[in-house]
Every structure is written in C-alpha cells, then in structure tokens.
Design a protein around this motif. Sequence first.
Motif, PDB file in Angstrom:
ATOM      1  N   ILE A  90       0.843  -1.199   0.000  1.00  0.00           N
ATOM      2  CA  ILE A  90       0.000   0.000   0.000  1.00  0.00           C
ATOM      3  C   ILE A  90       0.882   1.254   0.000  1.00  0.00           C
ATOM      4  CG2 ILE A  90      -1.646   1.343   1.374  1.00  0.00           C
ATOM      5  CD1 ILE A  90      -2.864  -1.386   2.246  1.00  0.00           C
ATOM      6  N   ALA A  91       1.907   1.275   0.834  1.00  0.00           N
ATOM      7  CA  ALA A  91       2.819   2.423   0.886  1.00  0.00           C
ATOM      8  C   ALA A  91       3.498   2.637  -0.468  1.00  0.00           C
ATOM      9  CB  ALA A  91       3.860   2.215   1.980  1.00  0.00           C
ATOM     10  N   GLN A  92       3.863   1.551  -1.129  1.00  0.00           N
ATOM     11  CA  GLN A  92       4.494   1.638  -2.449  1.00  0.00           C
ATOM     12  C   GLN A  92       3.517   2.224  -3.472  1.00  0.00           C
ATOM     13  OE1 GLN A  92       5.314  -2.179  -4.198  1.00  0.00           O
ATOM     14  NE2 GLN A  92       6.896  -1.346  -5.551  1.00  0.00           N
ATOM     15  N   GLN A  93       2.254   1.826  -3.404  1.00  0.00           N
ATOM     16  CA  GLN A  93       1.250   2.356  -4.330  1.00  0.00           C
ATOM     17  C   GLN A  93       1.048   3.851  -4.114  1.00  0.00           C
ATOM     18  OE1 GLN A  93       0.087   0.264  -6.837  1.00  0.00           O
ATOM     19  NE2 GLN A  93       1.671  -0.920  -5.817  1.00  0.00           N
ATOM     20  N   ILE A  94       1.036   4.262  -2.856  1.00  0.00           N
ATOM     21  CA  ILE A  94       0.867   5.682  -2.533  1.00  0.00           C
ATOM     22  C   ILE A  94       2.063   6.475  -3.049  1.00  0.00           C
ATOM     23  CG2 ILE A  94       0.773   7.345  -0.634  1.00  0.00           C
ATOM     24  CD1 ILE A  94      -0.867   5.158   0.908  1.00  0.00           C
ATOM     25  N   ALA A  95       3.274   5.961  -2.816  1.00  0.00           N
ATOM     26  CA  ALA A  95       4.485   6.645  -3.267  1.00  0.00           C
ATOM     27  C   ALA A  95       4.507   6.757  -4.791  1.00  0.00           C
ATOM     28  CB  ALA A  95       5.726   5.918  -2.766  1.00  0.00           C
ATOM     29  N   ALA A  96       4.127   5.698  -5.488  1.00  0.00           N
ATOM     30  CA  ALA A  96       4.118   5.709  -6.936  1.00  0.00           C
ATOM     31  C   ALA A  96       3.079   6.706  -7.463  1.00  0.00           C
ATOM     32  CB  ALA A  96       3.828   4.320  -7.483  1.00  0.00           C
ATOM     33  N   SER A  97       1.969   6.798  -6.766  1.00  0.00           N
ATOM     34  CA  SER A  97       0.919   7.738  -7.165  1.00  0.00           C
ATOM     35  C   SER A  97       1.404   9.178  -7.016  1.00  0.00           C
ATOM     36  CB  SER A  97      -0.330   7.512  -6.326  1.00  0.00           C
ATOM     37  OG  SER A  97      -1.303   8.483  -6.593  1.00  0.00           O
ATOM     38  N   LYS A  98       2.095   9.451  -5.924  1.00  0.00           N
ATOM     39  CA  LYS A  98       2.613  10.809  -5.683  1.00  0.00           C
ATOM     40  C   LYS A  98       3.723  11.150  -6.675  1.00  0.00           C
ATOM     41  CE  LYS A  98       1.474  11.150  -0.806  1.00  0.00           C
ATOM     42  NZ  LYS A  98       1.988  11.261   0.560  1.00  0.00           N
ATOM     43  N   ALA A  99       4.529  10.169  -7.040  1.00  0.00           N
ATOM     44  CA  ALA A  99       5.643  10.398  -7.969  1.00  0.00           C
ATOM     45  C   ALA A  99       5.144  10.710  -9.377  1.00  0.00           C
ATOM     46  CB  ALA A  99       6.559   9.186  -7.992  1.00  0.00           C
TER      47      ALA A  99
END
Length: 70
Positions: A59-68
């Motif tokens: 989930i944290a990876q998905q959030i980071a990828a979305s922000k990037a």
Amino acid sequence: MQTNTTHPPRLLRIPDVQHQCGIGRSAIYSRIKAGTFPAPVKLGSRVAVWPASVIDAWIAQQIAASKASA
C-alpha cells in the motif's frame, strides 16, 4: 522479570486483504499473476494468507508511486 513485548506477525486472509487494499478477489489474483501484487503464503492446500507487513508495504508503495506520477 522481563516480559516479551514483541508480537508475532499478523496474517491476513483474503477478505481482510480485500478490505485493506480496496480491491476485489479477482483483481488481487490477476495482479499476483502479473507480478504486481505480493503472492500469498500457503499454510495448507486451501489456506492462503498474507503477512500484514507485506500488505502495508505494498500500500505504501502504491501511494508513493501515485505521488511520484502526479
């Protein structure tokens, strides 16, 4: 006397994973097949679980990828 304050890893079954990730069962298994979702740990022939820490990291990876990408 010293007490053990460490907790064993929480294991999530598919309904818990669906609820936590907000995606359905078929989407989860499609993503596993595509290599974009963590594979479960098999505890038996009909029992699959995911360590909660692995789902939290995904989930944290998905959030980071979305922000990037924004």
